[in-house]
Design a protein around this motif. Structure first.
Motif, mmCIF file in Angstrom:
data_model
loop_
_atom_site.group_PDB
_atom_site.id
_atom_site.type_symbol
_atom_site.label_atom_id
_atom_site.label_comp_id
_atom_site.label_asym_id
_atom_site.label_seq_id
_atom_site.Cartn_x
_atom_site.Cartn_y
_atom_site.Cartn_z
ATOM 1 N N ASN A 203 0.843 -1.199 0.000
ATOM 2 C CA ASN A 203 0.000 0.000 0.000
ATOM 3 C C ASN A 203 0.875 1.245 0.000
ATOM 4 O O ASN A 203 1.848 1.342 0.753
ATOM 5 N N LEU A 204 0.522 2.201 -0.856
ATOM 6 C CA LEU A 204 1.228 3.470 -0.940
ATOM 7 C C LEU A 204 0.196 4.584 -0.942
ATOM 8 O O LEU A 204 -0.705 4.603 -1.791
ATOM 9 N N TYR A 205 0.281 5.517 0.024
ATOM 10 C CA TYR A 205 -0.715 6.579 0.076
ATOM 11 C C TYR A 205 -0.125 7.844 0.708
ATOM 12 O O TYR A 205 0.780 7.791 1.541
ATOM 13 N N PRO A 206 -0.654 9.008 0.289
ATOM 14 C CA PRO A 206 -0.142 10.293 0.765
ATOM 15 C C PRO A 206 -0.923 10.818 1.967
ATOM 16 O O PRO A 206 -2.046 10.392 2.240
ATOM 17 N N LEU A 220 -7.857 28.191 10.093
ATOM 18 C CA LEU A 220 -8.408 27.291 9.078
ATOM 19 C C LEU A 220 -7.460 26.108 8.935
ATOM 20 O O LEU A 220 -6.247 26.283 8.802
ATOM 21 N N THR A 221 -8.014 24.876 8.939
ATOM 22 C CA THR A 221 -7.200 23.662 8.813
ATOM 23 C C THR A 221 -7.754 22.782 7.711
ATOM 24 O O THR A 221 -8.967 22.530 7.656
ATOM 25 N N LEU A 222 -6.866 22.316 6.834
ATOM 26 C CA LEU A 222 -7.220 21.389 5.755
ATOM 27 C C LEU A 222 -6.433 20.096 5.944
ATOM 28 O O LEU A 222 -5.234 20.129 6.247
ATOM 29 N N ARG A 223 -7.105 18.957 5.761
ATOM 30 C CA ARG A 223 -6.444 17.659 5.890
ATOM 31 C C ARG A 223 -6.847 16.757 4.725
ATOM 32 O O ARG A 223 -8.014 16.717 4.344
ATOM 33 N N TYR A 224 -5.852 16.041 4.184
ATOM 34 C CA TYR A 224 -6.135 15.030 3.169
ATOM 35 C C TYR A 224 -5.426 13.740 3.562
ATOM 36 O O TYR A 224 -4.282 13.749 4.014
ATOM 37 N N ASN A 225 -6.130 12.627 3.369
ATOM 38 C CA ASN A 225 -5.535 11.335 3.651
ATOM 39 C C ASN A 225 -6.042 10.312 2.634
ATOM 40 O O ASN A 225 -7.240 10.236 2.356
ATOM 41 N N GLY A 226 -5.133 9.565 2.073
ATOM 42 C CA GLY A 226 -5.508 8.472 1.181
ATOM 43 C C GLY A 226 -5.093 7.158 1.817
ATOM 44 O O GLY A 226 -3.995 7.039 2.366
#
Length: 312
Positions: A203-206, A220-226
């Motif tokens: 598995n490879l994810y950012p 302000l907070t932004l989050r990204y998860n894959g």
């Protein structure tokens, strides 16, 4: 109204559980501010037991009308299901400053997990004598039903490699990373016949986290998860479980991993003079090849057949 079936059941269960764990962590600064190393060791275990009696009587009215005679299924069972789980992990994390309030963080984690469940079901035949419910005959081991008794043993070895870039400024913070996770799993499963399945997955994810401070009280907070999720190993076995004739389950050897993208946004502000606080958030989540269950209704028995499938 046409009655399709009728089910009457009674059960009695007893369970025990014992668990424990320990962890130790070591942290050391290596001269330069921001350069440090952390080592963490952790282990835990769980042992549980469950045994119980069940008495179920099912009348298949629709099937009886089709066949022309009564069809009644009586299941008088005793089930004993001890299980054990052991887990051990080790982690090392290193942080290196590469500029003014900028860092590279490296993390490696190895995790070993072992689970075993031995569920044995004894079927005492087509009897609905409630007077003997909850009483084991002396020769009960002779009534073992291997078609619905189950044994499973999971062994999982997972490695996790992660690199994260961190930058801290007066107005904003940014964390951007990449994770690589090889996993090796071995399943030994017995239900009627024995199965052995080994899978190696990569598995490879950012990951991304960005926060911006408009002032001391507004952010302000932004989050990204894959992330990638693997289907259950048992669901990959091409077997049919008829333990409950009104709820039959099937595996699916063609299942593929699912990938989930998650984006979160949070905004909060606070007025110190009026003591008013405001908070707003938005979430977006999308999954490709999610593992779900397709349920098919059987109009003859009134039962269902459930099988795992990939859906978007």
């Amino acid at each position: 109204t046409i009655r399709v079936n009728r089910n009457e059941g009674r059960s009695e269960n007893n369970s025990q559980n014992m668990s424990g764990g320990a962890s130790v962590q070591f942290n050391r600064r290596l001269g330069k501010p921001g350069r440090n190393i952390t080592v963490r060791l952790q282990g835990d275990f769980n042992k549980s037991g469950n045994d119980g009696f069940s008495l179920n009587t099912t009348d298949y009215y629709q099937l009886a009308r089709t066949l022309g005679y009564d069809t009644v299924n009586v299941r008088n069972r005793y089930t004993n299901s001890p299980s054990s789980r052991y887990n051990a992990s080790a982690q090392i994390m290193y942080s290196e400053p590469i500029g003014k309030k900028m860092y590279l963080q490296f993390r490696y984690n190895i995790n070993y997990n072992w689970n075993e469940t031995d569920s044995r079901t004894y079927e005492f035949g087509q009897t609905d004598n409630k007077e003997t419910f909850g009483i084991l005959p002396e020769n009960y081991v002779e009534y073992l039903d291997s078609s619905i008794s189950k044994y499973s043993s999971y062994t999982t070895l997972r490695h996790n490699f992660e690199i994260t870039y961190r930058i801290n400024r007066e107005k904003f913070n940014l964390n951007a990373g990449l994770r690589f996770q090889p996993t090796n799993t071995l399943l030994k499963y017995t239900q009627g016949q024995s199965y052995s399945l080994r899978k190696t997955m990569y598995n490879l994810y950012p990951t991304l986290r960005f926060s911006y401070e408009f002032n001391d009280n507004t952010e302000l907070t932004l989050r990204y998860n894959g992330s990638t999720s693997q289907p259950s190993m048992v669901d990959l076995l091409d077997i049919e479980d008829r333990t409950n004739p009104l709820y039959i389950t099937k595996g699916n050897k063609d299942l593929v991993p699912s990938f989930t993208s998650t984006l979160n946004a949070d905004f909060n502000t606070y007025n110190t003079e009026t003591q008013d606080a405001y908070y707003a958030y938005a979430n977006f989540r999308r999954t490709r090849n999610s593992v779900s269950r397709k349920v098919t209704y059987d109009p003859t028995t009134g039962g269902t057949v459930s099988q795992t499938e990939n859906i978007n």
